[in-house]
Scaffold this motif. Sequence first.
Motif, PDB file in Angstrom:
ATOM      1  N   ARG A 172      76.230  42.303 116.377  1.00 20.87           N
ATOM      2  CA  ARG A 172      76.728  42.365 117.764  1.00 20.87           C
ATOM      3  C   ARG A 172      77.887  43.348 117.859  1.00 20.87           C
ATOM      4  O   ARG A 172      77.953  44.159 118.775  1.00 20.87           O
ATOM      5  CB  ARG A 172      77.172  40.978 118.227  1.00 20.87           C
ATOM      6  N   SER A 173      78.792  43.321 116.900  1.00 23.18           N
ATOM      7  CA  SER A 173      79.927  44.242 116.897  1.00 23.18           C
ATOM      8  C   SER A 173      79.488  45.686 116.690  1.00 23.18           C
ATOM      9  O   SER A 173      80.155  46.613 117.135  1.00 23.18           O
ATOM     10  CB  SER A 173      80.923  43.862 115.799  1.00 23.18           C
ATOM     11  N   GLY A 174      78.358  45.868 116.014  1.00 22.40           N
ATOM     12  CA  GLY A 174      77.876  47.213 115.715  1.00 22.40           C
ATOM     13  C   GLY A 174      77.188  47.909 116.868  1.00 22.40           C
ATOM     14  O   GLY A 174      76.915  49.103 116.803  1.00 22.40           O
ATOM     15  N   VAL A 175      76.905  47.188 117.963  1.00 24.29           N
ATOM     16  CA  VAL A 175      76.172  47.814 119.058  1.00 24.29           C
ATOM     17  C   VAL A 175      77.061  48.647 119.975  1.00 24.29           C
ATOM     18  O   VAL A 175      76.589  49.550 120.639  1.00 24.29           O
ATOM     19  CB  VAL A 175      75.370  46.796 119.915  1.00 24.29           C
ATOM     20  N   ARG A 176      78.332  48.324 120.030  1.00 20.88           N
ATOM     21  CA  ARG A 176      79.252  49.027 120.917  1.00 20.88           C
ATOM     22  C   ARG A 176      80.579  49.245 120.223  1.00 20.88           C
ATOM     23  O   ARG A 176      81.009  48.433 119.418  1.00 20.88           O
ATOM     24  CB  ARG A 176      79.533  48.194 122.178  1.00 20.88           C
TER      25      ARG A 176
END
Length: 196
Positions: free
Chosen positions: A160-164
């Motif tokens: 989740r943190s890697g998407v934005r």
Amino acid sequence: MKKNKKAIIFSVLTIVLIFVGKYVYDMNINHNFETITAGKVYKSGVIPPDEIESYVKKYHIKSIVDLRMPGTNDLVLNPEKMGELQAEREAVSKIDGVNYFSNPSEQVPNEKNIQVFTKIMDDKANYPVLIHCYHGTGRAEMYSALYRIEYENFTNEQARSGVRTLIKWSSFDDGKPKGEYLKAYKSRKQLAEEKQ
């Protein structure tokens, strides 16, 4: 005092112009193309049919997963039209050795979407894969995160943190449907372990 005010106004305008320029570049020139895992998975927004082949050749792409879902009448998140999908499918069909997969998805996937996606991604012959939606900032990022959870053993929070760059105030934030979906998502490995 007037010099300080002018400096502040100039600084603000410069920052605004930088962000506007980046947005225009990402959306209209780069098509939000991004490497998820080099040599394996990439994500983007819509790449015009006459430009697809150059991306395919540059990144050795063997499969394109199109997540667009025309007919929703959502002109903000899903503004795509059937003719656009057909134009892409035809352009891809003219490129030797490239598969085109349509997996029409809402912003938050359903179980059928996940089954289709994992079937595509389970087949090593399909790699490298380009995952794309209309803008390249919603569904393509969602499925990129799911890829990382399923195939690269990322935790849900890492994915989740890697998407934005900035999760806060985005559609992947806490309390938002996409953010909550990714936080609660269980990989096939997790589900199998729970059954034991």
